[in-house]
Design an enzyme around this catalytic site. Structure first.
Site, PDB file in Angstrom:
ATOM      1  N   ARG A  23       0.857  -1.179   0.000  1.00 56.06           N
ATOM      2  CA  ARG A  23       0.000   0.000   0.000  1.00 56.06           C
ATOM      3  C   ARG A  23       0.895   1.231   0.000  1.00 56.06           C
ATOM      4  NH1 ARG A  23      -4.005   2.240   4.838  1.00 56.06           N
ATOM      5  NH2 ARG A  23      -2.299   3.645   5.315  1.00 56.06           N
ATOM      6  N   TYR A  49      -3.219  11.671   5.554  1.00 53.08           N
ATOM      7  CA  TYR A  49      -3.565  10.365   6.110  1.00 53.08           C
ATOM      8  C   TYR A  49      -2.554   9.301   5.663  1.00 53.08           C
ATOM      9  CZ  TYR A  49      -5.189   5.710   6.448  1.00 53.08           C
ATOM     10  OH  TYR A  49      -5.199   4.368   6.704  1.00 53.08           O
ATOM     11  N   ASP A  64      -5.086   3.877  -0.171  1.00 53.29           N
ATOM     12  CA  ASP A  64      -6.246   4.119   0.699  1.00 53.29           C
ATOM     13  C   ASP A  64      -6.631   5.594   0.608  1.00 53.29           C
ATOM     14  OD1 ASP A  64      -8.166   4.159   2.651  1.00 53.29           O
ATOM     15  OD2 ASP A  64      -6.909   3.260   4.215  1.00 53.29           O
ATOM     16  N   HIS A 113      -9.277   6.718   2.191  1.00 51.95           N
ATOM     17  CA  HIS A 113      -9.778   6.961   3.546  1.00 51.95           C
ATOM     18  C   HIS A 113     -10.978   7.912   3.583  1.00 51.95           C
ATOM     19  CE1 HIS A 113      -9.255   6.753   7.966  1.00 51.95           C
ATOM     20  NE2 HIS A 113      -8.631   5.639   7.656  1.00 51.95           N
ATOM     21  N   GLU A 118      -8.934   2.082  -2.081  1.00 55.13           N
ATOM     22  CA  GLU A 118      -9.707   1.745  -0.871  1.00 55.13           C
ATOM     23  C   GLU A 118     -10.543   2.913  -0.378  1.00 55.13           C
ATOM     24  OE1 GLU A 118      -7.204  -0.111   2.043  1.00 55.13           O
ATOM     25  OE2 GLU A 118      -8.349   0.741   3.705  1.00 55.13           O
ATOM     26  N   GLU A 136     -13.769  -1.499   6.067  1.00 52.20           N
ATOM     27  CA  GLU A 136     -13.082  -1.649   7.358  1.00 52.20           C
ATOM     28  C   GLU A 136     -13.922  -1.098   8.510  1.00 52.20           C
ATOM     29  OE1 GLU A 136      -9.465   0.523   6.406  1.00 52.20           O
ATOM     30  OE2 GLU A 136     -10.089   2.125   7.750  1.00 52.20           O
ATOM     31  N   ARG A 181     -13.557  -5.413   3.095  1.00 53.38           N
ATOM     32  CA  ARG A 181     -12.471  -5.272   4.072  1.00 53.38           C
ATOM     33  C   ARG A 181     -12.880  -5.471   5.530  1.00 53.38           C
ATOM     34  NH1 ARG A 181      -7.892  -3.577   4.041  1.00 53.38           N
ATOM     35  NH2 ARG A 181      -8.066  -1.744   5.412  1.00 53.38           N
ATOM     36  N   GLU A 218      -4.366  -7.301   5.030  1.00 54.76           N
ATOM     37  CA  GLU A 218      -3.493  -6.183   5.412  1.00 54.76           C
ATOM     38  C   GLU A 218      -2.565  -6.620   6.546  1.00 54.76           C
ATOM     39  OE1 GLU A 218      -5.633  -2.725   6.750  1.00 54.76           O
ATOM     40  OE2 GLU A 218      -3.841  -1.460   6.727  1.00 54.76           O
ATOM     41  N   TRP A 251     -12.556  12.129   8.200  1.00 51.72           N
ATOM     42  CA  TRP A 251     -11.140  11.806   8.432  1.00 51.72           C
ATOM     43  C   TRP A 251     -10.802  10.519   7.727  1.00 51.72           C
ATOM     44  CZ3 TRP A 251      -8.694   7.644  10.894  1.00 51.72           C
ATOM     45  CH2 TRP A 251      -7.283   7.757  10.883  1.00 51.72           C
TER      46      TRP A 251
HETATM   47  O1  KDG Z   1      -8.418   2.965  13.582  1.00 54.25           O
HETATM   48  C1  KDG Z   1      -8.424   3.401  12.268  1.00 54.25           C
HETATM   49  C2  KDG Z   1      -7.363   2.694  11.450  1.00 54.25           C
HETATM   50  O2  KDG Z   1      -7.420   1.319  11.648  1.00 54.25           O
HETATM   51  C3  KDG Z   1      -7.535   3.011   9.994  1.00 54.25           C
HETATM   52  O3  KDG Z   1      -7.371   4.389   9.805  1.00 54.25           O
HETATM   53  C4  KDG Z   1      -6.496   2.255   9.191  1.00 54.25           C
HETATM   54  O4  KDG Z   1      -7.609   2.807   7.134  1.00 54.25           O
HETATM   55  C5  KDG Z   1      -6.860   2.094   7.755  1.00 54.25           C
HETATM   56  C6  KDG Z   1      -6.246   0.971   7.047  1.00 54.25           C
HETATM   57  O5  KDG Z   1      -6.603   0.781   5.892  1.00 54.25           O
HETATM   58  O6  KDG Z   1      -5.427   0.274   7.633  1.00 54.25           O
HETATM   59 MG    MG Z   2      -8.243   1.907   5.287  1.00 51.33          MG
END
Ligand code: KDG
Ligand code: MG
Length: 402
Positions: free
Chosen positions: A147, A159, A210, A212, A236, A262, A283, A339, A402
Site C-alpha cells: 500500500r 492520512y 487508501d 480513507h 480503498e 473496514e 475489508r 493487510e 477523516w
Molecule cells: O483505527 C483506524 C485505522 O485502523 C484506519 O485508519 C487504518 O484505514 C486504515 C487501514 O486501511 O489500515
Molecule cells: Mg483503510
C-alpha cells in the site's frame, strides 16, 4: 463445560488494546480482541456491564447460539461498540473450541484453501523519493503487495504518512488533533506517485492506495480513471459507504478495483455493495464485524458475487484479531489479500503468538485454537492512555471525513 469467568484486559503496549479472556471450569481459556480505536473504554464497559454477567454459567461450545443471544437477543443491536464486544466473545469461544478439539481454528472452518495468506505491507513517506525507498524495502522483505501513501504538496499532514521515523499511528493525542484536506491538491498529486512507482518496480508488484473516505463519488471516479494506467490492485474507501449509490457512479467511470468495509460492523452494512457487485474486495474483519462467526457469513455472501476478502489489519487490530483473521483467510474460497501493518514491539511480547511471516505470506498457528494469548502480568505494566483518532477539515475550515 461452563464459562466461569470472563476478564476484560485493557493495556497499552505501544498503543491501546482491549482483550477478553474467557475462562472455563475445566481451565481451558480463550482470547478475543475487543479493541475499538479511540473508543476502547466504551467497549470495555459494554462487556463488563451488559455482556459478561449474562454469559457466566453458559456452555462455551454453543458459539452460534451465544452469537444470536448477544446480537438478536439485544434490542439495541449493531453498531461498533456492540459488535466489537460480540466479536471478542465469539473469537474467544472459537479459540476454546479449537483447544478442546486439539485443532487449529482453520481446520474447524473447513481446512486449508491455500498454502499461505498473501499480505500487503505499508509503504509511506512524505516525499515520492521517500516512498520509492519504502516500497523497495518492502520488496526486499518479500512483500508481493504494498500500500502506497505519500504527503501531498501544500498540505501539512496527510492520512497514512508517518511523522518522523516512527511507524504511522493516527491516534496521536488524548483530544483529536486536526488536519486539512484538499481534494484538488490530492487528485493532482496521487497519479504522479503511482506513475513513478510503477515505472520503478515493474508490472508484477501489487499496488494499493487508501483514500480513507475523503472524496465525493465524482472525484473518486476521476481518481480511479487516472490510476488505471498504473494497474492498482485496489483503491480503498474512496467515499464513505453510507450511500452505496455513490459506488454505482464510481463504477460507471472506472475499472480500478474498489475495496471497502473496514468500518462495517455487520453483513447489513455490506449487503448492497456486495449483491450489486459495486466493490471487488470486502475489508471487514474479525474484531469490528462480529467475530469469526459473522465474518464468515459476510465472506460467504461475497463469494456468491465474486467479491473477495481484503481484511483490515492496521496496528489497532491486536495480534489476537490478526491471528483469528489468518484462520479465516486460509480457509475461505474467496480470499483476496490480508493487510499486515505489524504491531508495536511491546505488543508483540504482550500477545505471544505463533503465526509467522515468511516472505510475503503470513501463516496461521498450527497450535490448537487460535495460537495467540495475552500475558496478563506483562499487560498490567502498560496502563491505558487516552488516545483519539484525528479529525479533518477542508481548507476553508469545513469539517470533513477523516
Ligand atoms: O483505527 C483506524 C485505522 O485502523 C484506519 O485508519 C487504518 O484505514 C486504515 C487501514 O486501511 O489500515
Ligand atoms: Mg483503510
Amino acid at each position: 463445560m461452563r464459562i466461569v469467568d470472563i476478564r476484560v484486559i485493557v493495556t497499552s503496549p505501544g498503543r491501546n488494546y482491549v482483550t477478553v479472556k474467557v475462562v472455563t471450569d475445566g481451565g481451558i481459556t480463550g482470547v478475543g480482541d475487543a479493541t475499538l480505536n479511540g473508543r476502547e473504554l466504551a467497549v470495555a464497559a459494554y462487556l463488563t456491564e451488559h455482556v459478561i454477567p449474562a454469559l457466566i454459567g453458559r456452555d462455551p461450545a454453543r458459539i452460534e447460539d451465544t452469537w444470536q443471544y448477544l446480537y438478536r437477543g439485544a434490542y439495541w443491536r449493531r453498531g461498533p461498540v456492540t459488535m466489537c464486544a460480540i466479536a471478542a466473545i465469539d473469537t474467544a469461544l472459537w479459540d476454546i473450541k479449537g483447544k478442546v478439539a486439539g485443532l487449529p481454528v482453520y481446520q474447524l472452518l473447513g481446512g486449508r484453501c491455500r498454502d499461505g495468506v498473501t499480505v500487503y505491507g505499508h509503504a509511506n513517506a512524505e516525499t515520492v523519493d521517500g516512498v520509492v525507498a519504502e516500497v523497495a524495502r518492502h520488496v526486499e522483505l518479500g512483500y508481493r503487495a504494498v500500500r502506497v501513501q505519500t504527503g501531498v504538496p501544500g498540505l501539512a499532514k496527510t492520512y497514512g504518512v508517518s511523522s518522523g521515523d516512527r511507524p504511522y499511528e493516527p491516534a496521536d493525542a488524548a483530544v483529536p488533533t486536526e488536519s486539512v484536506f484538499s481534494a484538488r491538491r490530492y487528485l493532482d498529486h496521487v497519479p504522479s506517485v503511482f506513475r513513478r512507482i510503477r515505472a520503478e518496480f515493474g508490472p508484477d508488484l501489487m499496488l494499493l492506495h487508501d483514500v480513507h473516505h475523503r472524496l465525493t463519488p465524482i472525484e473518486a471516479a476521476r481518481l480511479g480513471k487516472s490510476l488505471e494506467p498504473y494497474d492498482l490492485t485496489w483503491m480503498e474507501d474512496p467515499v464513505p459507504a453510507e450511500l452505496p449509490a455513490g459506488y454505482r457512479l464510481i463504477r460507471q467511470h472506472t475499472t480500478t478495483p474498489i475495496a471497502v468495509g473496514e468500518v462495517f460492523n455487520s453483513i447489513w452494512d455490506a449487503q448492497q455493495l456486495i449483491t450489486e457487485q459495486l466493490i471487488d474486495y470486502i475489508r471487514a474483519t474479525v474484531v469490528h464485524a462480529g467475530g469469526i462467526t459473522h465474518l464468515r457469513r459476510i465472506f460467504d455472501l461475497a463469494n456468491l458475487y465474486d467479491v473477495r476478502s481484503g481484511s483490515h489489519g492496521a496496528s489497532d487490530l491486536s495480534p489476537v484479531c490478526l491471528a483469528a483473521a489468518l484462520h479465516i483467510d486460509l480457509s475461505i474460497p474467496n480470499f483476496g489479500l490480508q493487510e499486515h501493518m505489524g504491531h508495536p514491539e511491546p505488543a508483540e511480547a504482550v500477545f505471544p503468538h505463533t503465526y509467522r511471516l515468511d516472505g510475503g505470506y503470513l501463516h496461521p498457528s498450527e497450535e490448537p485454537g487460535l495460537g495467540v494469548d495475552i500475558d496478563e502480568e506483562l499487560a498490567a505494566r502498560y496502563p491505558y492512555r487516552p488516545a483519539s483518532l484525528p479529525v479533518s477539515r477542508l481548507e476553508d475550515g469545513t469539517l470533513h471525513n477523516w
